[in-house]
Enzyme design. Structure first.
Site, PDB file in Angstrom:
ATOM      1  CG  HIS A 204      -0.275   0.324   2.493  1.00 20.11           C
ATOM      2  ND1 HIS A 204       0.513  -0.585   3.154  1.00 20.11           N
ATOM      3  CD2 HIS A 204      -0.238   1.447   3.244  1.00 20.11           C
ATOM      4  CE1 HIS A 204       0.983  -0.035   4.259  1.00 20.11           C
ATOM      5  NE2 HIS A 204       0.549   1.196   4.343  1.00 20.11           N
TER       6      HIS A 204
HETATM    7  C1  UD1 Z   1      -2.464   5.284   5.925  1.00 22.53           C
HETATM    8  C2  UD1 Z   1      -1.177   5.852   6.537  1.00 22.53           C
HETATM    9  C3  UD1 Z   1      -0.056   4.820   6.412  1.00 22.53           C
HETATM   10  C4  UD1 Z   1      -0.476   3.489   6.975  1.00 22.53           C
HETATM   11  C5  UD1 Z   1      -1.767   3.038   6.310  1.00 22.53           C
HETATM   12  C6  UD1 Z   1      -2.263   1.719   6.852  1.00 22.53           C
HETATM   13  C7  UD1 Z   1      -0.828   8.273   6.398  1.00 22.53           C
HETATM   14  C8  UD1 Z   1      -0.034   9.324   5.742  1.00 22.53           C
HETATM   15  N1  UD1 Z   1      -0.732   7.040   5.877  1.00 22.53           N
HETATM   16  O1  UD1 Z   1      -2.230   5.094   4.539  1.00 22.53           O
HETATM   17  O2  UD1 Z   1       1.075   5.287   7.132  1.00 22.53           O
HETATM   18  O3  UD1 Z   1       0.555   2.545   6.736  1.00 22.53           O
HETATM   19  O4  UD1 Z   1      -2.768   4.040   6.539  1.00 22.53           O
HETATM   20  O5  UD1 Z   1      -3.372   1.265   6.138  1.00 22.53           O
HETATM   21  O6  UD1 Z   1      -1.505   8.525   7.354  1.00 22.53           O
HETATM   22  N2  UD1 Z   1      -9.679   4.257   1.910  1.00 22.53           N
HETATM   23  C9  UD1 Z   1     -10.811   3.500   1.893  1.00 22.53           C
HETATM   24  N3  UD1 Z   1     -11.345   3.110   3.094  1.00 22.53           N
HETATM   25  C10 UD1 Z   1     -10.808   3.436   4.275  1.00 22.53           C
HETATM   26  C11 UD1 Z   1      -9.644   4.218   4.288  1.00 22.53           C
HETATM   27  C12 UD1 Z   1      -9.074   4.612   3.104  1.00 22.53           C
HETATM   28  O7  UD1 Z   1     -11.341   3.184   0.849  1.00 22.53           O
HETATM   29  O8  UD1 Z   1     -11.348   3.045   5.325  1.00 22.53           O
HETATM   30  C13 UD1 Z   1      -9.062   4.657   0.631  1.00 22.53           C
HETATM   31  C14 UD1 Z   1      -9.406   6.045   0.205  1.00 22.53           C
HETATM   32  O9  UD1 Z   1      -9.547   6.052  -1.176  1.00 22.53           O
HETATM   33  C15 UD1 Z   1      -8.185   6.845   0.577  1.00 22.53           C
HETATM   34  C16 UD1 Z   1      -7.074   5.833   0.397  1.00 22.53           C
HETATM   35  O10 UD1 Z   1      -7.650   4.581   0.750  1.00 22.53           O
HETATM   36  O11 UD1 Z   1      -8.036   7.991  -0.184  1.00 22.53           O
HETATM   37  C17 UD1 Z   1      -5.871   6.083   1.244  1.00 22.53           C
HETATM   38  O12 UD1 Z   1      -6.236   6.208   2.632  1.00 22.53           O
HETATM   39  P1  UD1 Z   1      -5.341   7.135   3.601  1.00 22.53           P
HETATM   40  O13 UD1 Z   1      -5.838   7.018   4.997  1.00 22.53           O
HETATM   41  O14 UD1 Z   1      -5.205   8.491   3.033  1.00 22.53           O
HETATM   42  O15 UD1 Z   1      -3.909   6.479   3.487  1.00 22.53           O
HETATM   43  P2  UD1 Z   1      -3.433   4.954   3.526  1.00 22.53           P
HETATM   44  O16 UD1 Z   1      -2.860   4.608   2.222  1.00 22.53           O
HETATM   45  O17 UD1 Z   1      -4.493   4.059   4.103  1.00 22.53           O
END
Ligand code: UD1
Length: 367
Positions: A204
């Site tokens: 990821h």
């Molecule tokens: C975040 C953390 C990362 C951690 C990871 C674990 C930051 C900068 N990054 O990254 O350090 O390793 O979490 O998973 O804080 N989304 C969903 N459902 C959810 C959450 C997210 O569909 O419940 C999708 C959304 O499209 C979102 C994307 O995933 O834009 C990324 O989510 P985000 O929380 O921004 O970052 P992660 O890649 O999950």
């Protein structure tokens, strides 16, 4: 004595659960706040259920966004909560955007901050988490480190000795608590996998999934390993979105059935699958630690790690994502060339208790 504990994203939950339980056991008042950075049932609710975390007292419902949007939304929503609650300490964990936002708000309200998992450094400023780690540590009164390298990093940055408390690894507290329940699950049968006859992978990191070239390279590496044994890849929403947009990645997956994709898994199923894997390939931070605790070989699909203890004494190797490095490393493990390893100091299941004791001492000393 009142502690406000902030969680937001998947890897926070297993680090905070042991601290919360230990504070409650000491009779402290606790308020659990969920920012909502992760909000899908599979990214959040299942962890609360399986880790025995109580429902959050406050939910900020911030959701996804750019880095600035996400951080700002947490700050705006959290500030009135901190003003109202005025806890003696804000406890934050790990390195996600919610952690940074919480620390920034508390620092300006003069609320002392305790950081669970302090001192880790990848020295890679292209990782958003590195920015978060450094800023949160600079602002924290109590720096709870999971390994001695964390203490050294903090000293080099000028942290006063009394702020640094080496407590061990809270994520491993959760692992040791829940391993018997995980092992009793039927996830191998459900997924038709035989223990020690499959590899488990996760992906990821923006550096691996956000550009089509990087995504294709790392999926090629996994598909070549899949020529040797089944590789199960539970897909993070960020990665799923990239695969869906990318015809080349989708085509590669379609012609490689031994690289099996599935939905994100809950804590217990994932722990059981890690425990049963012959090999794990990941770009996650926490999984490098969980594999070391379980003695399962791990290839980290990154060029650096903020968790060098897992390489120095644990089962982890850094391979990056180039198939020319990943595939021979995997082949060596499958041929039985497994690195000698041991469990790092204080990864003993009691880190949460040590943090709770230090938190109580800290508040008493200020009274
Ligand atoms: C975040 C953390 C990362 C951690 C990871 C674990 C930051 C900068 N990054 O990254 O350090 O390793 O979490 O998973 O804080 N989304 C969903 N459902 C959810 C959450 C997210 O569909 O419940 C999708 C959304 O499209 C979102 C994307 O995933 O834009 C990324 O989510 P985000 O929380 O921004 O970052 P992660 O890649 O999950």
């Amino acid at each position: 004595m009142h502690f406000l504990l902030l969680v937001g994203a998947r890897p926070n939950f297993m680090k905070m659960a042991p601290v919360l339980a230990a504070l409650k056991a000491r009779g402290a008042r606790t308020t659990l706040v969920h920012t909502g950075q992760h909000y899908d049932a599979k990214m959040s609710d299942v962890f609360f259920d399986e880790l025995g975390l109580p429902a959050p007292d406050v939910h900020l419902n911030v959701g996804s966004g750019t880095h600035a949007e996400q951080t700002a939304k947490v700050m705006l929503a959290l500030e009135p909560v901190l003003v109202r609650e005025r806890p003696d300490v804000l406890v934050v964990a790990g390195d996600v955007n919610s952690t940074l936002a919480g620390a920034l708000v508390a620092a300006k309200l003069l609320i002392p901050i305790a950081h669970v998992e302090a001192g880790l450094r990848s020295f890679d400023w292209a990782m958003p988490e590195e920015v978060n780690r450094v800023v949160v540590d600079r602002l924290s009164a109590l720096l709870f480190t999971p390994s001695r390298d964390g203490d050294d990093n903090l000293r080099k940055e000028g942290a006063a000795e009394e702020r640094i408390v080496f407590v061990g690894n809270a994520m491993i507290d959760s692992l040791l608590t829940h391993l018997p329940r995980a092992r009793a699950r039927d996830v191998h049968a459900r997924l038709q996998l035989e223990p020690k006859k499959y590899a488990l992978a996760t992906l990821h990191r923006p550096s691996n999934v956000d550009s089509p070239e990087a995504l294709l390279r790392v999926l090629t590496a996994l598909s070549e390993v899949a020529a040797q044994l089944t590789v199960l890849l539970p897909v993070h929403p960020r990665t799923q979105a990239r695969i869906t947009q990318d015809p080349q990645a989708a085509a590669l997956l379609a012609r490689t059935p031994a690289l099996r994709l599935c939905e994100p898994l809950g804590y217990l199923d994932f722990l059981a699958l890690t425990d049963g894997a012959r090999l794990v390939m990941t770009d996650s931070g926490g999984i490098q630690e969980e594999t070391t605790a379980l003695g399962v070989p791990c290839l980290t699909l990154r060029e650096n790690t903020e968790r060098p203890i897992t390489v120095d004494v644990g089962t982890n190797q850094l391979t990056g994502s180039d198939p020319a490095r990943v595939v021979p490393a995997a082949r060596a493990i499958l041929a039985g060339q497994v690195k000698a390893s041991r469990i790092p100091e204080l990864w003993d299941g009691h880190a949460g208790e040590r943090m709770a004791d230090a938190l109580v001492r800290f508040v008493k000393a200020r009274a």
